[in-house]
Design a protein around this motif. Structure first.
Motif, PDB file in Angstrom:
ATOM      1  N   GLN A   1      -2.965  11.894  -6.202  1.00  0.00           N
ATOM      2  CA  GLN A   1      -2.011  11.637  -7.287  1.00  0.00           C
ATOM      3  C   GLN A   1      -2.741  11.201  -8.557  1.00  0.00           C
ATOM      4  O   GLN A   1      -2.389  11.627  -9.662  1.00  0.00           O
ATOM      5  CB  GLN A   1      -1.009  10.537  -6.870  1.00  0.00           C
ATOM      6  CG  GLN A   1      -0.103  10.923  -5.715  1.00  0.00           C
ATOM      7  CD  GLN A   1       0.830  12.077  -6.081  1.00  0.00           C
ATOM      8  OE1 GLN A   1       1.063  12.359  -7.263  1.00  0.00           O
ATOM      9  NE2 GLN A   1       1.333  12.783  -5.074  1.00  0.00           N
ATOM     10  N   ALA A   2      -3.719  10.345  -8.387  1.00  0.00           N
ATOM     11  CA  ALA A   2      -4.455   9.835  -9.548  1.00  0.00           C
ATOM     12  C   ALA A   2      -5.136  10.977 -10.289  1.00  0.00           C
ATOM     13  O   ALA A   2      -5.081  11.060 -11.521  1.00  0.00           O
ATOM     14  CB  ALA A   2      -5.481   8.787  -9.097  1.00  0.00           C
ATOM     15  N   GLU A   3      -5.756  11.881  -9.512  1.00  0.00           N
ATOM     16  CA  GLU A   3      -6.450  13.003 -10.157  1.00  0.00           C
ATOM     17  C   GLU A   3      -5.461  13.967 -10.794  1.00  0.00           C
ATOM     18  O   GLU A   3      -5.661  14.436 -11.909  1.00  0.00           O
ATOM     19  CB  GLU A   3      -7.343  13.714  -9.138  1.00  0.00           C
ATOM     20  CG  GLU A   3      -8.682  12.994  -8.995  1.00  0.00           C
ATOM     21  CD  GLU A   3      -9.378  13.280  -7.672  1.00  0.00           C
ATOM     22  OE1 GLU A   3      -9.124  14.331  -7.060  1.00  0.00           O
ATOM     23  OE2 GLU A   3     -10.177  12.406  -7.247  1.00  0.00           O
ATOM     24  N   ALA A   4      -4.376  14.210 -10.078  1.00  0.00           N
ATOM     25  CA  ALA A   4      -3.367  15.137 -10.604  1.00  0.00           C
ATOM     26  C   ALA A   4      -2.771  14.617 -11.906  1.00  0.00           C
ATOM     27  O   ALA A   4      -2.460  15.397 -12.822  1.00  0.00           O
ATOM     28  CB  ALA A   4      -2.265  15.349  -9.565  1.00  0.00           C
ATOM     29  N   HIS A   5      -2.638  13.307 -12.041  1.00  0.00           N
ATOM     30  CA  HIS A   5      -1.967  12.741 -13.209  1.00  0.00           C
ATOM     31  C   HIS A   5      -2.899  12.039 -14.174  1.00  0.00           C
ATOM     32  O   HIS A   5      -2.444  11.374 -15.103  1.00  0.00           O
ATOM     33  CB  HIS A   5      -0.856  11.775 -12.760  1.00  0.00           C
ATOM     34  CG  HIS A   5       0.263  12.478 -12.033  1.00  0.00           C
ATOM     35  ND1 HIS A   5       0.269  12.672 -10.672  1.00  0.00           N
ATOM     36  CD2 HIS A   5       1.390  13.065 -12.504  1.00  0.00           C
ATOM     37  CE1 HIS A   5       1.346  13.330 -10.318  1.00  0.00           C
ATOM     38  NE2 HIS A   5       2.062  13.597 -11.411  1.00  0.00           N
ATOM     39  N   GLY A   6      -4.207  12.182 -13.938  1.00  0.00           N
ATOM     40  CA  GLY A   6      -5.184  11.626 -14.896  1.00  0.00           C
ATOM     41  C   GLY A   6      -5.142  10.119 -15.022  1.00  0.00           C
ATOM     42  O   GLY A   6      -5.297   9.570 -16.110  1.00  0.00           O
ATOM     43  N   VAL A   7      -4.931   9.431 -13.907  1.00  0.00           N
ATOM     44  CA  VAL A   7      -4.946   7.965 -13.940  1.00  0.00           C
ATOM     45  C   VAL A   7      -6.241   7.468 -13.279  1.00  0.00           C
ATOM     46  O   VAL A   7      -6.574   7.909 -12.182  1.00  0.00           O
ATOM     47  CB  VAL A   7      -3.725   7.384 -13.182  1.00  0.00           C
ATOM     48  CG1 VAL A   7      -3.759   5.850 -13.216  1.00  0.00           C
ATOM     49  CG2 VAL A   7      -2.437   7.906 -13.784  1.00  0.00           C
ATOM     50  N   ARG A   8      -6.978   6.584 -13.959  1.00  0.00           N
ATOM     51  CA  ARG A   8      -8.175   5.988 -13.356  1.00  0.00           C
ATOM     52  C   ARG A   8      -7.760   4.763 -12.540  1.00  0.00           C
ATOM     53  O   ARG A   8      -6.900   3.982 -12.972  1.00  0.00           O
ATOM     54  CB  ARG A   8      -9.181   5.561 -14.430  1.00  0.00           C
ATOM     55  CG  ARG A   8      -9.658   6.691 -15.333  1.00  0.00           C
ATOM     56  CD  ARG A   8     -10.292   7.843 -14.556  1.00  0.00           C
ATOM     57  NE  ARG A   8     -11.387   7.465 -13.700  1.00  0.00           N
ATOM     58  CZ  ARG A   8     -12.678   7.581 -14.023  1.00  0.00           C
ATOM     59  NH1 ARG A   8     -13.026   8.088 -15.188  1.00  0.00           N
ATOM     60  NH2 ARG A   8     -13.606   7.222 -13.167  1.00  0.00           N
ATOM     61  N   VAL A   9      -8.408   4.608 -11.378  1.00  0.00           N
ATOM     62  CA  VAL A   9      -7.976   3.570 -10.434  1.00  0.00           C
ATOM     63  C   VAL A   9      -9.056   2.493 -10.244  1.00  0.00           C
ATOM     64  O   VAL A   9     -10.211   2.818  -9.961  1.00  0.00           O
ATOM     65  CB  VAL A   9      -7.634   4.204  -9.064  1.00  0.00           C
ATOM     66  CG1 VAL A   9      -7.359   3.118  -8.021  1.00  0.00           C
ATOM     67  CG2 VAL A   9      -6.432   5.125  -9.204  1.00  0.00           C
TER      68      VAL A   9
ATOM     69  N   ALA B   1       0.804  -1.222   0.000  1.00  0.00           N
ATOM     70  CA  ALA B   1       0.000   0.000   0.000  1.00  0.00           C
ATOM     71  C   ALA B   1       0.838   1.274   0.000  1.00  0.00           C
ATOM     72  O   ALA B   1       0.579   2.204  -0.787  1.00  0.00           O
ATOM     73  CB  ALA B   1      -0.939  -0.003   1.212  1.00  0.00           C
ATOM     74  N   ALA B   2       1.883   1.329   0.842  1.00  0.00           N
ATOM     75  CA  ALA B   2       2.636   2.571   1.021  1.00  0.00           C
ATOM     76  C   ALA B   2       3.262   3.061  -0.281  1.00  0.00           C
ATOM     77  O   ALA B   2       3.434   4.261  -0.486  1.00  0.00           O
ATOM     78  CB  ALA B   2       3.705   2.375   2.086  1.00  0.00           C
ATOM     79  N   SER B   3       3.587   2.109  -1.184  1.00  0.00           N
ATOM     80  CA  SER B   3       4.261   2.505  -2.424  1.00  0.00           C
ATOM     81  C   SER B   3       3.296   3.037  -3.476  1.00  0.00           C
ATOM     82  O   SER B   3       3.730   3.603  -4.487  1.00  0.00           O
ATOM     83  CB  SER B   3       4.992   1.290  -3.004  1.00  0.00           C
ATOM     84  OG  SER B   3       4.042   0.318  -3.419  1.00  0.00           O
ATOM     85  N   VAL B   4       1.995   2.858  -3.247  1.00  0.00           N
ATOM     86  CA  VAL B   4       1.037   3.086  -4.333  1.00  0.00           C
ATOM     87  C   VAL B   4       0.942   4.542  -4.794  1.00  0.00           C
ATOM     88  O   VAL B   4       1.015   4.808  -6.005  1.00  0.00           O
ATOM     89  CB  VAL B   4      -0.355   2.509  -3.963  1.00  0.00           C
ATOM     90  CG1 VAL B   4      -1.404   2.929  -4.963  1.00  0.00           C
ATOM     91  CG2 VAL B   4      -0.280   0.979  -3.889  1.00  0.00           C
ATOM     92  N   PRO B   5       0.832   5.545  -3.884  1.00  0.00           N
ATOM     93  CA  PRO B   5       0.672   6.916  -4.387  1.00  0.00           C
ATOM     94  C   PRO B   5       1.798   7.318  -5.342  1.00  0.00           C
ATOM     95  O   PRO B   5       1.539   7.850  -6.434  1.00  0.00           O
ATOM     96  CB  PRO B   5       0.687   7.755  -3.106  1.00  0.00           C
ATOM     97  CG  PRO B   5       0.185   6.821  -2.042  1.00  0.00           C
ATOM     98  CD  PRO B   5       0.734   5.480  -2.409  1.00  0.00           C
ATOM     99  N   GLY B   6       3.037   7.006  -4.971  1.00  0.00           N
ATOM    100  CA  GLY B   6       4.176   7.346  -5.832  1.00  0.00           C
ATOM    101  C   GLY B   6       4.090   6.650  -7.178  1.00  0.00           C
ATOM    102  O   GLY B   6       4.346   7.269  -8.230  1.00  0.00           O
ATOM    103  N   LEU B   7       3.725   5.380  -7.171  1.00  0.00           N
ATOM    104  CA  LEU B   7       3.658   4.626  -8.420  1.00  0.00           C
ATOM    105  C   LEU B   7       2.556   5.140  -9.337  1.00  0.00           C
ATOM    106  O   LEU B   7       2.700   5.159 -10.558  1.00  0.00           O
ATOM    107  CB  LEU B   7       3.447   3.139  -8.114  1.00  0.00           C
ATOM    108  CG  LEU B   7       4.670   2.450  -7.478  1.00  0.00           C
ATOM    109  CD1 LEU B   7       4.311   1.067  -6.971  1.00  0.00           C
ATOM    110  CD2 LEU B   7       5.819   2.363  -8.490  1.00  0.00           C
ATOM    111  N   ILE B   8       1.455   5.565  -8.730  1.00  0.00           N
ATOM    112  CA  ILE B   8       0.367   6.134  -9.531  1.00  0.00           C
ATOM    113  C   ILE B   8       0.865   7.361 -10.275  1.00  0.00           C
ATOM    114  O   ILE B   8       0.596   7.560 -11.474  1.00  0.00           O
ATOM    115  CB  ILE B   8      -0.818   6.529  -8.620  1.00  0.00           C
ATOM    116  CG1 ILE B   8      -1.486   5.290  -8.031  1.00  0.00           C
ATOM    117  CG2 ILE B   8      -1.814   7.392  -9.359  1.00  0.00           C
ATOM    118  CD1 ILE B   8      -2.521   4.654  -8.893  1.00  0.00           C
ATOM    119  N   ALA B   9       1.592   8.187  -9.552  1.00  0.00           N
ATOM    120  CA  ALA B   9       2.143   9.403 -10.183  1.00  0.00           C
ATOM    121  C   ALA B   9       3.054   9.025 -11.346  1.00  0.00           C
ATOM    122  O   ALA B   9       2.957   9.592 -12.437  1.00  0.00           O
ATOM    123  CB  ALA B   9       2.902  10.223  -9.134  1.00  0.00           C
TER     124      ALA B   9
END
Lengths: 731, 731
Positions: B129-137, B87-95
């Motif tokens: 991060q997802a919203e900032a970088h336009g990634v759907r989760v 879990a902890a790595s996810v925000p960075g990877l999404i970006a």
């Protein structure tokens, strides 16, 4: 002396008939399309141990066995005859059987009472012959009989697994479907099967008694369209359920089903809700879905142990733990509250993210270590708050889903579960989503007799049956039926007088009956004259009064204008009395009017109905429900066979959907529950003590926090001759 | 333009994400116990057609495929990333995904909002991060995704049959169990699966829309613990169910289940009864047992045709015909009344003892001639009174049970049933007790897509879903939603005033709102002075009057002594007014009291409650039930999402268990049903037109044969800012 004989003093004659040393097959045939051929094949293939006597005037040999031209010509005396010939021939053949010393006959032919008046006449003729010649009859219109432990198979059914489930079914297709289900997905086999057909002689109660006594049967399973002697059945069920589980599916839960059943076996419908209540009171596990019959019989039969309703769930999937929780709660079971000690032990073996609150969700802890599930089961089994254990999820499939290398650990888990099942008196029930695949770990559990299901819903149904049976056995011991009342001679005279006059009891007589046996009935006075009216005013003082007509001819007092409420003072009472008399005379100028009944108005409270009926199938039954629309529209009513135990009385109050009204809804105080239970018990004992009482109706009884008031009481008097008490108890 | 696009103007972004030309597997691994290994195996084994990019800084090659040290290092631009890291790595990877142009990410890790406050914070960070970088989760806390028609399988699930059932499930075990069931006993396979997990970005409504648009999906099947945007979901469901069946299992039917669900996916509980009502209103087939999900999806998916609720039963066993009749009636279906012509045709082909009244019992006619069952099905299929056909019994097993020589005729029967299924628009459903054996005749029907079940109960569940869907599609067309009301400016001002003063509407304002939109509200007058009191007496004449306090500060008027009933004459009114004022002041000496409301007493009748709530999940919902204990204790309440169609209003009255009270029980006349339906519709339209109305409570409304009287009306005013109507309709 075995415990069965301890309960049931005489042994069923069916033992001899269903384990015969010889059998006559009347109408035996070499034509493969005939029933008389199939039966022969079944007997021979299954290796029937006794003598087989085909009876056929046109053949010397049938399937290699010497045939006889008539029953009389048979050299030995078989105990059983299978009659495969058409309906019209049956009465004569029964007589022949009897003359030859044959004890029982299985009659396959249809065309009897189920088809109408002509068939009913033929059935009566057959029974006359049977009684005259001492032959017991299975059927007619039966699908047949088997007793696999005796290798007696009159159904020519292939591949039926032998085992310990006894089946009595008014549907042959139902037997076939259970047999196929058991063969392909089940864990049990069968002992004896009987199709009772029209039950013209031997009925469900006899068959159940036989299964109760049969050492090869560990669970009795019945598909019933209609009981003939329901009261007797309940008595037998009470005895048998104390020893082994009894599972009943009763058809006719709707009007559509009742119509279909009556054209099938001519069964009397009866009220489904009442039937279910009475069967459950006798300890029967009633199932409502036909696809639950085998799972429930299997679970009860395999486990042979049952405790209460507090279930511990061990799950490896949060979603399925959720589904299990919903179903358990809906089934009236509870999630056992695990002790802190248990939770601590679970925490020690599981991942930190696991939930150790019941339902226990291992949350991945077992993915690489499936035997940990067995450890969790051992931990919760040691908790005193737990009655049964329910494993939910992938067990058996870890080595398929994750890695083959897990197989060893998974088998170790299965072995540990087997050990646990032997060590604990708490039933283990398993749902695995791998059940259809039958992987090795599940096969091991299967062999060890741990029930395994392929649906959460079926598993919960079994857990419910286990919980209810556990509770029943405990409560039965705790609460025997209440002792009978001694009828009072003066009340016997009241009944005798009413019977002589061809009337029912007057309301004040009915109330006197209740009062004499300790039911609190408000004071009231019959007023026949002005003087009595003045006395009533003096006796009741200032309280507002109610007044009702007293007449054997006026049943619906309100409709006749025979009821006035909230009367205060002598003048008002006098006016009311005059109006009531005038109105009742106008309503029915032939009515004999004795006077009016005066009583204080009842305090406010919850209106309920307490009734006694004599059901044509089940005999005296107590009924309880909330008044008005609750009974009439919502059909929110509970029934119990009379006499009741204290638990019966309590459970019928708890069963009512609107019970919260009694517990005190919307800011009202709750009613006096113990007083209500006492009232129900006393009414039950009164109905038991006075067979002259045909029906009783207390409607309404007003309940409140201080007790109750029986506002109106009707007692319908039995018009038919009544067996004396001495005769009854001798019977 | 395909019909789907006609309904849903934009296409779901999920099409691109779930059918990617390439996929990054972040955390791909060569360790077989790791999720990042399994996903790789799944992709390779299933023959994923696009590029696979394992991402792992410590490996050059994973399962023979070149690995990349980071997302940034990937040479191509895959549309989808599977993230297998903690879990902890996810925000960075999404970006990182976003920076590399990846459109969607599947997040397997748990440890987000479902675990508590800390996890919720991490989930917010990830979404930022997802919203900032336009990634759907998709997820987090998801079991994964597959799209079998694209050979995309991120679950590494073996042997999943490809087919046309789409599944969205918040339980991975549920998917696995459905897959195993389909493989071993089912007739269908799967198109797309998504585990929505915590739905932090993409929710059920999006997934359903995708399945609605997906050409490979013929039936959408959902296991739901909680909806995020329930109102949106209902809108999408309404569109999708018009095109293809939608089957939903909603967990949390009990408190125990809701607790379990919230610790699993952090789902908000909501009322189960309300959820079921609203889903059904939108045409969803709601199933209550988890073991009914696949059978219902299968039946609806295979048949793709549905008519009404009149079922013809053809049976070769009287007992099972009886069981079928009971279950059909309980399910709200009816036994079709066969025409005399149909019965005559049946008589011509069946034995005389057969029953040609539905349920048709062939009574042995087919024992030597099983194809006759197909003939019977053809005969009833031609009857206009029949909507669907249910074959019950041994079909498929005649050649096993009776004689092998029957196989040819049995196969001819199967062929005739296949022909019939193609020729008729009436669904055929088959229960055979030989289903577990899969004999040749059943295999033939299986191939032809005729649904076959191993239990009467499951078959009836499917027939019910078919009947309800048939009725729904017809009624939808017949009854569109009622048009919106035009809000009135002066009532808007009333709301504005109340909002400005921080209070709810006064009762007379609430009643004015109703009256202005055509709801009949009894005349009443606000009395603030002796003069107004005299005017009220003059206006209402001799009728007995009711009086209630008017104060924004007193919510529970009865508790405050603020209600007096049955007042006659000016003196009594004056005294009552004085007492009310005194009592209310004693109750709350700070209360601002405007005066009292005076109105004629309502006529006697049936008390009901009509309410509007704004549910946090489903938005504005209309509620209807009988007053008092019916709502509070029996929970006998119906819910519909606002705005309603006329059918919705009617069906909510029909749904109430105590509806017989409305129809006129115990000698009372029935109420004016049309007036009630009109009332419900108008309340729905008012709630729709005034977003300032937060809640509404008409309690009681008294119904009788002549109409209704709204005795009390409360309107709670929305305190939060409200989007204007223009903004709403633009959104």
């Amino acid at each position: 002396m075995n415990p069965i004989e301890g309960h049931l003093p005489t042994r069923s004659p069916l033992h001899e008939i269903l384990a015969p040393s010889g059998i006559a097959v009347v109408g035996a045939s070499s034509d493969p399309t005939k029933r008389g051929y199939k039966a022969m094949v079944g007997l021979i293939k299954d290796g029937f141990r006794g003598a087989i006597y085909p009876v056929n005037p046109k053949a010397d040999l049938i399937l290699g066995i010497e045939a006889w031209p008539s029953i009389a010509a048979i050299p030995g005396t078989p105990e059983l005859a299978l009659i495969c010939t058409p309906a019209a021939s049956v009465p004569g053949l029964i007589a022949e059987c009897g003359r030859h010393g044959i004890k029982g006959a299985v009659i396959l032919a249809s065309g009897f009472a189920e088809t109408g008046a002509e068939g009913a006449e033929l059935e009566r003729e057959m029974m006359a012959q049977a009684e005259a010649h001492g032959v017991r009859v299975i059927g007619p219109n039966t699908s047949g009989v088997f007793n696999l432990h005796h290798r007696l198979n009159l159904l020519a059914l292939d591949n039926v697994k032998s085992g310990d489930v006894g089946i009595i079914s008014q549907s042959g297709n139902m037997l076939l479907s259970l047999a196929l289900e058991a063969q392909y997905n089940g864990q049990v086999g069968f002992s004896t099967y009987v199709g009772p057909g029209n039950q013209s002689d031997i009925g469900f109660n006899d068959y159940l008694r036989y299964l109760g006594e049969d050492e090869h049967t560990r669970v009795a399973t019945l598909y019933v369209e209609g009981f003939r002697d329901g009261r007797k059945f309940l008595e037998v069920a009470r005895d048998v359920t104390a020893m082994k589980p009894v599972v009943v599916y009763k058809s006719g839960s709707t009007e559509a089903g009742q119509k279909a059943a009556s054209s099938h076996t001519g069964a009397l419908a009866g009220s489904y809700a009442m039937t279910v209540d009475l069967l459950r009171q006798a300890g029967v596990s009633v199932v409502h879905r036909s696809d639950e019959i085998l799972p429930v019989a299997e679970g009860l039969g395999l486990l042979q142990k049952a405790r209460g309703k507090r279930v511990a769930v061990i799950s490896d999937g949060g979603g399925q733990a959720t589904i299990a929780s919903d179903r358990l709660a809906e089934a009236g079971l509870t999630l056992a509250e695990l002790s802190e000690e248990t939770r601590q032990k679970l925490r020690e073996v599981l991942f930190p993210q696991a939930s150790t609150v019941n339902p226990v969700d291992v949350a991945g802890s077992t993915d690489a270590n499936p035997s940990l599930l067995a450890t969790c089961m051992e931990i919760v089994a040691a908790d005193d708050n737990v009655d049964s254990i329910f494993l939910v999820g992938m067990f058996g499939g870890y080595s398929i889903r994750f890695a083959e290398s897990l197989l060893g650990d998974e088998m170790r888990g299965a072995e540990a579960m087997v050990d646990l099942s032997k060590a604990t008196d708490k039933p283990l029930v398993i749902y695995s989503l791998y059940t259809p695949i039958k992987p090795p770990a599940l096969r091991r559990l299967h062999e060890a007799g741990i029930p395994i299901y392929s649906s959460i819903e079926q598993s919960v149904r079994v857990l419910r049956a286990l919980g209810e049976r556990g509770d029943y056995l405990q409560l039965c011991e705790q609460y025997p039926r209440e002792p009978a009342l001694e009828p009072k001679p003066e009340l016997g005279e009241t009944f005798a007088r009413a019977r002589a006059e061809g009337r029912d009891l007057f309301e004040y007589e009915a109330k006197q009956l209740l009062r004499e046996h300790g039911i609190e009935v408000p004071q009231e006075r019959v007023v026949r004259s002005d003087a009595e009216l003045a006395e009533a005013v003096a006796a009741f003082g200032e309280a507002p009064l109610a007044m009702k007509v007293v007449s054997k001819d006026i049943l619906h007092k309100s409709d006749a204008g025979g009821v006035k409420l909230n009367l205060m003072g002598e003048a008002a009472l006098r006016r009311a009395r005059d109006e009531i008399l005038a109105s009742c005379r106008a309503y029915d100028d032939q009515a004999e009017i004795e006077g009016v009944l005066v009583a204080p108005m009842a305090k406010k409270g919850v209106e309920v109905i307490v009734g006694v009926i004599r059901d044509p199938i089940f005999g005296p039954v107590l009924m309880f429900g909330l008044g008005g629309i609750f009974v009439e529209i919502l059909e929110d009513v509970a029934f119990r066979s009379i006499p009741l135990s204290r638990h019966d009385a309590r459970s019928m109050v708890e069963q009512i959907k609107a019970r919260k009204v009694l517990e005190g809804a919307r800011g009202e105080p709750g009613i006096d529950m113990e007083a209500l239970v006492e009232l129900l018990l006393t009414v039950s004992r009164i109905a038991d003590a006075y067979p002259e009482l045909s029906e009783l109706d207390l409607n309404p009884v007003i309940l409140n926090a201080d007790g109750y008031a029986v506002v109106d009481a009707r007692v319908i008097v039995e018009r038919e001759p009544i067996a004396s008490h001495d005769e009854e108890s001798a019977a």
